[in-house]
Design a protein around this motif. Structure first.
Motif, PDB file in Angstrom:
ATOM      1  N   GLN A  18       0.826  -1.213   0.000  1.00  0.00           N
ATOM      2  CA  GLN A  18       0.000   0.000   0.000  1.00  0.00           C
ATOM      3  C   GLN A  18       0.857   1.259   0.000  1.00  0.00           C
ATOM      4  O   GLN A  18       0.542   2.236  -0.683  1.00  0.00           O
ATOM      5  N   SER A  19       1.961   1.237   0.737  1.00  0.00           N
ATOM      6  CA  SER A  19       2.820   2.418   0.857  1.00  0.00           C
ATOM      7  C   SER A  19       3.496   2.791  -0.452  1.00  0.00           C
ATOM      8  O   SER A  19       3.662   3.978  -0.741  1.00  0.00           O
ATOM      9  N   ILE A  20       3.896   1.799  -1.210  1.00  0.00           N
ATOM     10  CA  ILE A  20       4.642   2.091  -2.440  1.00  0.00           C
ATOM     11  C   ILE A  20       3.883   1.700  -3.699  1.00  0.00           C
ATOM     12  O   ILE A  20       4.440   1.702  -4.788  1.00  0.00           O
ATOM     13  N   ALA A  21       2.618   1.361  -3.540  1.00  0.00           N
ATOM     14  CA  ALA A  21       1.733   1.034  -4.677  1.00  0.00           C
ATOM     15  C   ALA A  21       2.332  -0.047  -5.578  1.00  0.00           C
ATOM     16  O   ALA A  21       2.538   0.142  -6.767  1.00  0.00           O
ATOM     17  N   CYS A  22       2.603  -1.185  -4.972  1.00  0.00           N
ATOM     18  CA  CYS A  22       3.108  -2.311  -5.760  1.00  0.00           C
ATOM     19  C   CYS A  22       2.236  -3.539  -5.493  1.00  0.00           C
ATOM     20  O   CYS A  22       1.514  -3.600  -4.500  1.00  0.00           O
ATOM     21  N   LEU A  63       9.250 -11.976 -10.969  1.00  0.00           N
ATOM     22  CA  LEU A  63      10.563 -11.865 -11.587  1.00  0.00           C
ATOM     23  C   LEU A  63      10.611 -10.869 -12.727  1.00  0.00           C
ATOM     24  O   LEU A  63      11.662 -10.605 -13.271  1.00  0.00           O
ATOM     25  N   LYS A  64       9.487 -10.309 -13.075  1.00  0.00           N
ATOM     26  CA  LYS A  64       9.474  -9.246 -14.073  1.00  0.00           C
ATOM     27  C   LYS A  64       9.831  -7.913 -13.433  1.00  0.00           C
ATOM     28  O   LYS A  64      10.096  -6.945 -14.120  1.00  0.00           O
ATOM     29  N   LEU A  68      12.396  -6.371  -5.482  1.00  0.00           N
ATOM     30  CA  LEU A  68      11.559  -7.322  -4.754  1.00  0.00           C
ATOM     31  C   LEU A  68      11.662  -7.040  -3.255  1.00  0.00           C
ATOM     32  O   LEU A  68      12.761  -6.894  -2.728  1.00  0.00           O
ATOM     33  N   PHE A  69      10.524  -6.968  -2.608  1.00  0.00           N
ATOM     34  CA  PHE A  69      10.483  -6.950  -1.147  1.00  0.00           C
ATOM     35  C   PHE A  69      10.198  -8.388  -0.767  1.00  0.00           C
ATOM     36  O   PHE A  69       9.163  -8.935  -1.145  1.00  0.00           O
ATOM     37  N   PHE A  98      14.798  -6.214  -1.016  1.00  0.00           N
ATOM     38  CA  PHE A  98      14.632  -5.643   0.315  1.00  0.00           C
ATOM     39  C   PHE A  98      14.033  -6.744   1.196  1.00  0.00           C
ATOM     40  O   PHE A  98      12.832  -6.990   1.141  1.00  0.00           O
ATOM     41  N   PRO A  99      14.861  -7.426   1.990  1.00  0.00           N
ATOM     42  CA  PRO A  99      14.309  -8.477   2.850  1.00  0.00           C
ATOM     43  C   PRO A  99      13.686  -7.895   4.113  1.00  0.00           C
ATOM     44  O   PRO A  99      14.145  -6.875   4.636  1.00  0.00           O
TER      45      PRO A  99
END
Length: 137
Positions: A18-22, A63-64, A68-69, A98-99
């Motif tokens: 939600q924070s980064i719209a992904c 993977l596109k 990746l978080f 970003f783990p």
């Protein structure tokens, strides 16, 4: 023990999404894991001891993306084996990861070392700024 409608990792992933719209994607095991904590611990210990690689449904969409978080809980001091299996089977080269780990007791444990070994050609974001940002969500 209270059964949660959503796990902690899913809750944090939703906040990031939600924070980064992904888009939020879930690594789903072909064989569902039990909801019982004690049974889950037993399975995690078996997977680690026997170096098992649980099957999962494909995540080609993930993977596109270039970034990746990657969220997970610390299983027996490291990455869940289903996450290991995912990382071993998809080309993560050149990605920025970003783990985030949702286990409160032992934090990342050895999972960051494992992640760096599994993804030597990815940029693993583990600096304090990243961790501070995630902890503010």
């Amino acid at each position: 023990m209270v059964e949660l409608a959503k796990g902690n990792t899913e809750v944090v992933a939703a906040k990031i999404s939600q924070s980064i719209a992904c888009e939020q994607l879930e690594l789903q095991a072909v064989t569902s894991y039990p909801k019982s904590y004690n049974k889950m611990v037993e399975i995690a210990e078996n997977e680690k001891r026997d170096q098992l690689r649980p099957l999962f449904y494909g995540l080609e969409k993930a993977l596109k993306r270039e970034i990746l978080f990657l969220g997970f809980s610390n299983w027996c001091g490291g990455l869940p084996k289903i996450v290991v299996h995912f990382l071993e089977n998809y080309n993560i080269k050149g990605k920025t990861i970003f783990p985030f780990c949702t286990l409160e007791g032992s934090a990342f444990g050895n999972s960051l070392f494992e992640l760096k070994a599994l993804c030597p050609h990815a940029k693993i974001m583990t600096d304090r700024a990243c961790c501070t940002w995630l902890s503010c969500l």
